[in-house]
Design an enzyme around this catalytic site. Structure first.
Site, PDB file in Angstrom:
ATOM      1  N   SER A 213       0.794  -1.233   0.000  1.00 50.10           N
ATOM      2  CA  SER A 213       0.000   0.000   0.000  1.00 50.10           C
ATOM      3  C   SER A 213       0.828   1.285   0.000  1.00 50.10           C
ATOM      4  O   SER A 213       0.275   2.366  -0.215  1.00 50.10           O
ATOM      5  CB  SER A 213      -0.950   0.012   1.205  1.00 50.10           C
ATOM      6  OG  SER A 213      -0.234   0.036   2.419  1.00 50.10           O
TER       7      SER A 213
ATOM      8  N   LYS B 112      -6.147   4.918   7.820  1.00 56.01           N
ATOM      9  CA  LYS B 112      -4.948   5.636   7.387  1.00 56.01           C
ATOM     10  C   LYS B 112      -5.175   7.139   7.356  1.00 56.01           C
ATOM     11  O   LYS B 112      -4.250   7.914   7.630  1.00 56.01           O
ATOM     12  CB  LYS B 112      -4.496   5.108   6.024  1.00 56.01           C
ATOM     13  CG  LYS B 112      -4.008   3.674   6.116  1.00 56.01           C
ATOM     14  CD  LYS B 112      -3.391   3.172   4.826  1.00 56.01           C
ATOM     15  CE  LYS B 112      -2.819   1.769   5.052  1.00 56.01           C
ATOM     16  NZ  LYS B 112      -2.082   1.256   3.885  1.00 56.01           N
TER      17      LYS B 112
END
Length: 341
Positions: A234, A279
């Site tokens: 990611s 996040k």
């Protein structure tokens, strides 16, 4: 009598507390992790410095115990997943960790390739062997190879791709022996394995591993990306931005603290990731002013749309920016006015 009851109750409570910590439940729990500046992690030889910073964002993922399970039920931005949502069928925790580290390795290679090509630098690849991602239970490699092993040679022969490796081993007859030269934790050793037919196809033989190419990217100037035990793909977009920024004289941070997430493929396409809301929370806590989120071509429920909703829910001033390809992020930054100090 009362003393015995008191002691017994105390022991019972102590056992429950210990069980709450050490007893694993059939779930995983994830929560917001951290936003980490990339300049100390990514180093291009004689690279340019930045006034601002690019940051990767992470989530914390672990096997649930009683406490973490209850906490995830009570708090926002903590998620509970059943085991089969995280681990592949028959996959062990060790194999999962190896898969995550390999995906991180692939992410770094794609990031380097995209950044160097975009900056006008050439790259080369050196093939080192194959990387063991999973060992199939009750097949010949079970108990002899481990996830994370690197197979350098087979019968003292080197190969230029995993396809060549598979073709060579698959060309053996059942019960024939192959000698693998492997590298495990920086130590090299030889392992003898008897080739056997696959259970789901008796006409095919092998040793019972899933594998991928182990390639090394060669660049000039040199670049190192030290991720230690961070796994998964990611951070690809943010790695690419940091490498590109160090290669270019122009400072694309413009003095801002810029976080984000998203996979990157070899052509610069940005892909979606899991835990985008967590996040966003991590980036906001770290003081990020801009957050790049995979746009997924604007589809309903995209990472970008979830990120925008999360930013609104936590009342952050952080700007959420959609990206489909690497150039989207670069074009946005090029138009960004330099931050006033």
């Amino acid at each position: 009598m009362r003393r015995k009851i008191y002691i017994g109750a105390s022991i019972f409570i102590a056992v429950l507390m210990v069980a709450g910590v050490f007893l694993s439940l059939p779930y995983y729990v994830s929560k917001p992790g951290m936003a980490k500046e990339l300049e100390p992690i990514v180093q291009v030889e004689n690279g340019y410095e930045a006034e601002g910073s690019f940051m990767l964002t992470t989530i914390r993922m672990g096997r649930a115990n009683i406490y973490s399970y209850l906490q995830a039920k009570l708090f926002d931005y903590e998620e509970i997943y059943p085991l089969d949502a995280i681990l592949h069928e028959t996959e062990t925790q060790e194999e999962y960790n190896a898969r995550q580290l390999h995906m991180m390795s692939g992410s770094k290679q794609n990031a380097i390739g995209v950044a160097y090509n975009r900056a006008g630098f050439s790259i080369e690849y050196k093939y080192n062997g194959v990387y063991v991602v999973q060992v199939i239970p009750e097949m010949p490699a079970d108990g002899k190879l481990l996830p994370g092993d690197r197979v350098i040679k087979v019968d003292d022969q080197q190969f230029s791709s995993s396809e060549e490796f598979i073709k060579y081993v698959g060309g053996k007859k059942a019960n024939e022996e192959v000698i693998l030269t492997i590298k495990r934790k920086n130590k090299t050793k030889k392992v003898k394995i008897i080739v056997q037919p696959f259970k789901d196809d008796s006409n095919k033989v092998g040793i019972g591993i899933t594998l991928v190419d182990d390639k090394e990217i060669i660049t000039n100037p040199k670049v190192t990306v030290n991720t230690d035990e961070i796994g998964g793909p990611s951070a690809g977009l943010m790695f690419t931005l940091e490498i590109y920024n160090q290669l270019m004289e122009e400072d694309f941070t413009r003095g801002y603290r810029i976080a984000g997430t998203g996979t990157i493929d070899s052509k610069g396409n940005v892909g979606p990731i899991g835990g985008i809301d967590q996040k966003v929370v991590a980036a906001d806590k770290a003081g990020a002013e801009i957050f790049f989120a995979p746009n997924e071509k604007g589809k309903s429920g995209s990472n970008y749309r979830v990120a925008v909703k999360t930013a609104r829910d936590i009342d952050t001033k952080m700007k959420i920016v959609p990206v489909d390809v690497f150039d989207d992020a670069v074009n946005y930054l090029q138009k960004l006015p330099k931050k006033e100090r």
